[in-house]
Enzyme design. Structure first.
Site, PDB file in Angstrom:
ATOM      1  CB  ALA A   1      -0.915  -0.060   1.179  1.00 55.12           C
TER       2      ALA A   1
ATOM      3  CD  GLN B   1      -5.374  -1.201   9.177  1.00 59.18           C
ATOM      4  OE1 GLN B   1      -6.075  -2.093   9.602  1.00 59.18           O
ATOM      5  NE2 GLN B   1      -4.145  -1.271   9.049  1.00 59.18           N
TER       6      GLN B   1
ATOM      7  N   GLY C   1      -1.598  -6.626   0.714  1.00 60.53           N
ATOM      8  CA  GLY C   1      -1.642  -8.075   1.198  1.00 60.53           C
ATOM      9  C   GLY C   1      -1.574  -8.387   2.601  1.00 60.53           C
ATOM     10  CG  HIS C   2       1.421  -6.669   5.434  1.00 58.13           C
ATOM     11  ND1 HIS C   2       1.558  -6.119   6.725  1.00 58.13           N
ATOM     12  CD2 HIS C   2       1.734  -5.695   4.533  1.00 58.13           C
ATOM     13  CE1 HIS C   2       1.853  -4.918   6.669  1.00 58.13           C
ATOM     14  NE2 HIS C   2       2.135  -4.588   5.348  1.00 58.13           N
TER      15      HIS C   2
ATOM     16  CB  CYS D   1       9.738   4.694  16.364  1.00 59.34           C
ATOM     17  SG  CYS D   1       9.855   4.105  17.841  1.00 59.34           S
TER      18      CYS D   1
HETATM   19  C1  LIG Z   1      -0.422  -0.769   6.455  1.00 55.38           C
HETATM   20  C2  LIG Z   1      -0.941   0.476   5.977  1.00 55.38           C
HETATM   21  C3  LIG Z   1      -0.224   0.919   4.995  1.00 55.38           C
HETATM   22  C4  LIG Z   1       1.299   0.280   4.536  1.00 55.38           C
HETATM   23  O1  LIG Z   1       1.094  -0.701   3.517  1.00 55.38           O
HETATM   24  P1  LIG Z   1       2.342  -1.624   3.257  1.00 55.38           P
HETATM   25  O2  LIG Z   1       1.691  -2.531   2.378  1.00 55.38           O
HETATM   26  O3  LIG Z   1       2.853  -1.926   4.384  1.00 55.38           O
HETATM   27  O4  LIG Z   1       3.356  -0.829   2.295  1.00 55.38           O
HETATM   28  C5  LIG Z   1      -0.891   1.859   4.231  1.00 55.38           C
HETATM   29  N1  LIG Z   1      -2.145   2.424   4.470  1.00 55.38           N
HETATM   30  C6  LIG Z   1      -2.659   1.959   5.656  1.00 55.38           C
HETATM   31  C7  LIG Z   1      -4.014   2.600   6.082  1.00 55.38           C
HETATM   32  C8  LIG Z   1      -2.097   0.914   6.189  1.00 55.38           C
HETATM   33  O5  LIG Z   1      -2.602   0.341   7.329  1.00 55.38           O
END
Ligand SMILES: *Cc1c(COP(=O)(O)O)cnc(C)c1O
Length: 399
Positions: A75, A183, A204-205, A330
């Protein structure tokens, strides 16, 4: 039943890969290892077929066409491609970008960077409940505005944003609308035919898929979104994102989305029940606790609490058997109070005394009860060590 410690309750940060997702991915690391861009042999065809099948699964999940799905590394990259890509491609039309003040840093820091490059950016505030008021977005519009970016749901306080209203407002004026749905995916229905969004990021994660894969949905019709790429090379993904496709990760992401969609209703209800149980257990036992963010429009798995007279980081350090996040982040090795909690009006002190609880697919009632008990113990012991603290007003009931 014995609990497996430490208990993981930080599902907004990341999620484990679902075993069903891992099973789907495994063959694509070894036997089916082809490059999806190899057109001269069966190894390549097999990989390409897996990618295109995954692409259409992901597209169908949000009501998009396959060609509107661009694979990225996550993301963060999707957000950067959306913001930088649109702002650079639209220079002739205008230079103004609007984002909310509670966006993920992938959006906020990208917007700040664009500012240093000469673009104009408005950071729209939120109300005390953590919601972006579409009226504020409307007031921020200028004749130079080309893009609005407001997340679908917040990663710290779980508030669901009025993206339909904001999208409509953008569409009426011919302004593009991007939403970071990292989210929200898997927790609420998102259909790009129903909600006027032109670009949408997902990861994905966050949905029990692998790390290192994400998607940017890019609308192709009415309007056709034009983007300048971030990187150049083999011309993959319609020249928007060059680089060899990570076939196992793509297969995993599609499987993860399919599972999340099919289990959405039952899982949302289950985690909301557990979340409410956790909230009532803590608020019913401790004084001086407030819920950060409104409860009326919120992700089912999110709880964020401010504990008066407590240092969140210290609390988490003292509580090694539960994995949680505090209201501090952080940044460049410094601990700073969360920009989201500050945006909803918390003092530095209360923001630092806040804890985010993220429940997920494997959270049990036993875990919730254990966490509520541990939090209560540790907060009480911290407060005993800080005699200046008046021990708090009665906890605010839910808002
Ligand atoms: C986790 C998250 C991201 C970053 O996603 P990655 O795949 O870890 O780069 C961006 N926006 C939101 C709202 C997220 O929760």
């Amino acid at each position: 039943m014995t609990l497996k410690l430490p208990i993981y309750m930080d599902y907004h940060a990341t999620t484990p890969v679902d075993p069903r997702v891992l099973d789907a991915m495994l063959p694509y690391f070894s036997e089916k290892f082809g490059n999806a861009a190899s057109v001269t042999h069966v190894y390549g065809w097999e990989a390409q077929e897996a990618v295109e099948k995954s692409r259409s699964t992901i597209a169908a999940s949000i009501g998009a066409e396959s060609k509107e799905i661009i694979f990225t590394s996550g993301a963060t990259e999707s957000d950067n491609l959306a913001l930088r890509g649109v702002m650079q491609a639209s220079r002739a039309r205008g230079n103004h970008l609007i984002v909310s003040s509670i966006e993920h840093r992938a959006v906020l820091d990208c917007a700040r960077q664009l500012e240093t490059e000469g673009f104009a950016v408005t950071f729209v505030p939120v109300d005390a409940g953590g919601k972006v008021d579409p009226e504020y977005v409307r007031r921020a519009l200028t004749d130079q505005t080309v893009l609005i970016s407001v997340m679908a749901a917040n990663n710290e306080i779980g508030t669901i944003q009025p993206i339909r209203t904001i999208g409509q407002l953008a569409r009426e004026r011919g302004i593009l609308f991007h939403t970071d749905a990292s989210q929200a995916v898997g927790k609420m229905r998102l259909d790009v035919n129903d909600i006027p969004v032109d670009l949408l990021s997902l990861s994905g994660h966050k949905i029990y898929g692998p790390k290192g894969i994400g998607v940017l949905y890019v609308r192709r019709h009415r309007p056709r979104v034009k983007l300048t790429p971030l990187q150049f090379g083999g011309g993959h993904e319609q020249r928007l994102r060059s680089g060899t496709l990570p076939v196992p990760l793509i297969v995993g992401l599609a499987q993860a989305i399919q599972i999340a969609d099919s289990e959405m209703e039952t899982e949302s209800a289950r985690t909301a029940t557990l979340r409410d149980r956790l909230m009532h257990a803590i608020l019913g036992t401790l004084n001086g606790v407030r819920v950060n963010g409104t409860l009326t429009s919120r992700l089912p798995n999110n709880l964020n609490l401010a504990f008066e007279g407590v240092d969140g980081e210290g609390l988490l350090t003292a509580m090694k058997d539960v994995a949680l996040s505090s209201g501090s982040a952080c940044s460049s090795a410094e601990i700073e109070p969360s920009h989201v909690l500050k945006a909803i009006g918390l003092s530095d002190e209360l923001a630092s005394g806040s804890i985010r609880f993220g429940l997920g697919r494997w959270t049990t009632m036993e875990e919730v009860d254990f966490v509520a008990g541990r939090i209560t113990e540790v907060v009480e012991s911290q407060r005993r060590l800080r005699p200046r603290h008046p021990n708090g007003a009665p906890s605010t009931p839910v808002n």
